[in-house]
Design a protein around this motif. Structure first.
Motif, PDB file in Angstrom:
ATOM      1  N   PRO A  40      -6.249  12.919 -14.778  1.00 46.30           N
ATOM      2  CA  PRO A  40      -5.053  12.673 -13.954  1.00 46.30           C
ATOM      3  C   PRO A  40      -5.371  12.545 -12.461  1.00 46.30           C
ATOM      4  O   PRO A  40      -4.763  11.729 -11.765  1.00 46.30           O
ATOM      5  N   ILE A  41      -6.341  13.306 -11.972  1.00 45.13           N
ATOM      6  CA  ILE A  41      -6.727  13.207 -10.561  1.00 45.13           C
ATOM      7  C   ILE A  41      -7.388  11.852 -10.310  1.00 45.13           C
ATOM      8  O   ILE A  41      -7.145  11.216  -9.283  1.00 45.13           O
ATOM      9  N   LYS A  42      -8.207  11.391 -11.246  1.00 47.76           N
ATOM     10  CA  LYS A  42      -8.832  10.072 -11.097  1.00 47.76           C
ATOM     11  C   LYS A  42      -7.777   8.971 -11.067  1.00 47.76           C
ATOM     12  O   LYS A  42      -7.874   8.036 -10.274  1.00 47.76           O
ATOM     13  N   ILE A  43      -6.760   9.084 -11.906  1.00 45.24           N
ATOM     14  CA  ILE A  43      -5.689   8.089 -11.926  1.00 45.24           C
ATOM     15  C   ILE A  43      -4.927   8.112 -10.608  1.00 45.24           C
ATOM     16  O   ILE A  43      -4.620   7.055 -10.044  1.00 45.24           O
ATOM     17  N   LEU A  44      -4.617   9.307 -10.094  1.00 43.75           N
ATOM     18  CA  LEU A  44      -3.917   9.424  -8.811  1.00 43.75           C
ATOM     19  C   LEU A  44      -4.730   8.809  -7.680  1.00 43.75           C
ATOM     20  O   LEU A  44      -4.196   8.052  -6.857  1.00 43.75           O
ATOM     21  N   ILE A  45      -6.020   9.084  -7.652  1.00 44.44           N
ATOM     22  CA  ILE A  45      -6.879   8.524  -6.603  1.00 44.44           C
ATOM     23  C   ILE A  45      -6.962   6.997  -6.751  1.00 44.44           C
ATOM     24  O   ILE A  45      -6.967   6.280  -5.754  1.00 44.44           O
ATOM     25  N   GLY A  46      -7.013   6.513  -7.976  1.00 40.49           N
ATOM     26  CA  GLY A  46      -7.031   5.069  -8.195  1.00 40.49           C
ATOM     27  C   GLY A  46      -5.752   4.400  -7.724  1.00 40.49           C
ATOM     28  O   GLY A  46      -5.793   3.336  -7.092  1.00 40.49           O
ATOM     29  N   ILE A  47      -4.603   5.008  -8.000  1.00 45.60           N
ATOM     30  CA  ILE A  47      -3.324   4.447  -7.548  1.00 45.60           C
ATOM     31  C   ILE A  47      -3.250   4.455  -6.027  1.00 45.60           C
ATOM     32  O   ILE A  47      -2.836   3.471  -5.414  1.00 45.60           O
ATOM     33  N   LEU A  48      -3.658   5.554  -5.396  1.00 44.73           N
ATOM     34  CA  LEU A  48      -3.642   5.619  -3.930  1.00 44.73           C
ATOM     35  C   LEU A  48      -4.607   4.605  -3.325  1.00 44.73           C
ATOM     36  O   LEU A  48      -4.298   3.979  -2.311  1.00 44.73           O
ATOM     37  N   THR A  49      -5.763   4.430  -3.942  1.00 44.99           N
ATOM     38  CA  THR A  49      -6.720   3.439  -3.450  1.00 44.99           C
ATOM     39  C   THR A  49      -6.142   2.038  -3.568  1.00 44.99           C
ATOM     40  O   THR A  49      -6.289   1.218  -2.660  1.00 44.99           O
ATOM     41  N   LEU A  50      -5.465   1.756  -4.660  1.00 43.46           N
ATOM     42  CA  LEU A  50      -4.826   0.459  -4.824  1.00 43.46           C
ATOM     43  C   LEU A  50      -3.719   0.258  -3.788  1.00 43.46           C
ATOM     44  O   LEU A  50      -3.584  -0.826  -3.215  1.00 43.46           O
ATOM     45  N   LEU A  51      -2.947   1.307  -3.520  1.00 44.15           N
ATOM     46  CA  LEU A  51      -1.881   1.201  -2.522  1.00 44.15           C
ATOM     47  C   LEU A  51      -2.428   0.970  -1.120  1.00 44.15           C
ATOM     48  O   LEU A  51      -1.804   0.265  -0.321  1.00 44.15           O
ATOM     49  N   ILE A  52      -3.589   1.553  -0.823  1.00 42.77           N
ATOM     50  CA  ILE A  52      -4.199   1.355   0.495  1.00 42.77           C
ATOM     51  C   ILE A  52      -4.502  -0.130   0.709  1.00 42.77           C
ATOM     52  O   ILE A  52      -4.444  -0.627   1.827  1.00 42.77           O
ATOM     53  N   ILE A  53      -4.797  -0.848  -0.362  1.00 42.36           N
ATOM     54  CA  ILE A  53      -5.100  -2.277  -0.246  1.00 42.36           C
ATOM     55  C   ILE A  53      -3.824  -3.114  -0.312  1.00 42.36           C
ATOM     56  O   ILE A  53      -3.646  -4.056   0.453  1.00 42.36           O
ATOM     57  N   VAL A  54      -2.902  -2.761  -1.204  1.00 41.82           N
ATOM     58  CA  VAL A  54      -1.732  -3.590  -1.463  1.00 41.82           C
ATOM     59  C   VAL A  54      -0.678  -3.480  -0.364  1.00 41.82           C
ATOM     60  O   VAL A  54      -0.066  -4.481  -0.003  1.00 41.82           O
ATOM     61  N   VAL A  55      -0.466  -2.295   0.183  1.00 40.32           N
ATOM     62  CA  VAL A  55       0.631  -2.110   1.149  1.00 40.32           C
ATOM     63  C   VAL A  55       0.480  -3.000   2.380  1.00 40.32           C
ATOM     64  O   VAL A  55       1.408  -3.742   2.708  1.00 40.32           O
ATOM     65  N   PRO A  56      -0.644  -3.001   3.094  1.00 42.40           N
ATOM     66  CA  PRO A  56      -0.663  -3.821   4.318  1.00 42.40           C
ATOM     67  C   PRO A  56      -0.786  -5.319   4.073  1.00 42.40           C
ATOM     68  O   PRO A  56      -0.370  -6.107   4.914  1.00 42.40           O
ATOM     69  N   PHE A  57      -1.343  -5.718   2.941  1.00 40.69           N
ATOM     70  CA  PHE A  57      -1.586  -7.137   2.723  1.00 40.69           C
ATOM     71  C   PHE A  57      -0.554  -7.818   1.831  1.00 40.69           C
ATOM     72  O   PHE A  57      -0.467  -9.044   1.822  1.00 40.69           O
ATOM     73  N   VAL A  58       0.227  -7.054   1.060  1.00 39.82           N
ATOM     74  CA  VAL A  58       1.194  -7.659   0.154  1.00 39.82           C
ATOM     75  C   VAL A  58       2.606  -7.120   0.412  1.00 39.82           C
ATOM     76  O   VAL A  58       3.537  -7.891   0.660  1.00 39.82           O
ATOM     77  N   ILE A  59       2.772  -5.807   0.339  1.00 38.92           N
ATOM     78  CA  ILE A  59       4.111  -5.208   0.414  1.00 38.92           C
ATOM     79  C   ILE A  59       4.762  -5.439   1.775  1.00 38.92           C
ATOM     80  O   ILE A  59       5.900  -5.899   1.851  1.00 38.92           O
ATOM     81  N   MET A  60       4.060  -5.106   2.856  1.00 39.01           N
ATOM     82  CA  MET A  60       4.661  -5.267   4.190  1.00 39.01           C
ATOM     83  C   MET A  60       5.023  -6.725   4.496  1.00 39.01           C
ATOM     84  O   MET A  60       6.139  -6.984   4.951  1.00 39.01           O
TER      85      MET A  60
END
Length: 133
Positions: A6-26
């Motif tokens: 579960p910690i690996k999944i959480l870190i993976g989701i946060l890592t994905l968000l670090i990439i997706v938020v500034p380049f796609v979501i915003m």
């Protein structure tokens, strides 16, 4: 450093968000928020409340939290890279520098190579001929 699934999944989701938020979501949020302005520019009457206000009510907390999440995630990666005994000195230095200077590239690569897969597995040595096992 061993992490639970579960910690690996959480870190993976946060890592994905670090990439997706500034380049796609915003950019998507701001593009959608500008649609009423473009519609008004082309002569359509806009009687509904401004979409921009609703978008900003959602985006402002995301934009305020994003740097803290990225900083915490980079601190985690630096600690994990430092404690990872499977990395050679040269690889460790490259990952540490990359975590600071190129986090959008290095964090996902390090996650896949050393967190999700628990690093490279040591090779099994072939038995020596004539040795008793």
């Amino acid at each position: 450093m061993t992490l639970t699934k579960p910690i690996k999944i959480l870190i993976g989701i946060l890592t994905l968000l670090i990439i997706v938020v500034p380049f796609v979501i915003m950019p998507l949020f701001f593009a959608v928020s500008m649609l009423p302005a473009f519609a008004a520019e082309f002569g359509k009457d806009m009687l509904e409340p401004p979409v921009f206000l609703g978008v900003m009510l959602v985006m402002m907390p995301v934009m305020f939290l994003y740097p803290f999440v990225q900083l915490a995630l980079q601190a985690f990666y630096v600690i994990h890279e430092e404690k990872n005994k499977t990395l050679t000195d040269k690889t460790r230095i490259l990952f540490l520098l990359g975590t600071y200077f190129l986090p959008y590239i290095v964090l996902p690569v390090y996650f896949v190579m050393h967190i999700w897969r628990d690093g490279p597995k040591p090779a099994v040595e072939a038995p020596v001929p004539g040795a008793a096992g």
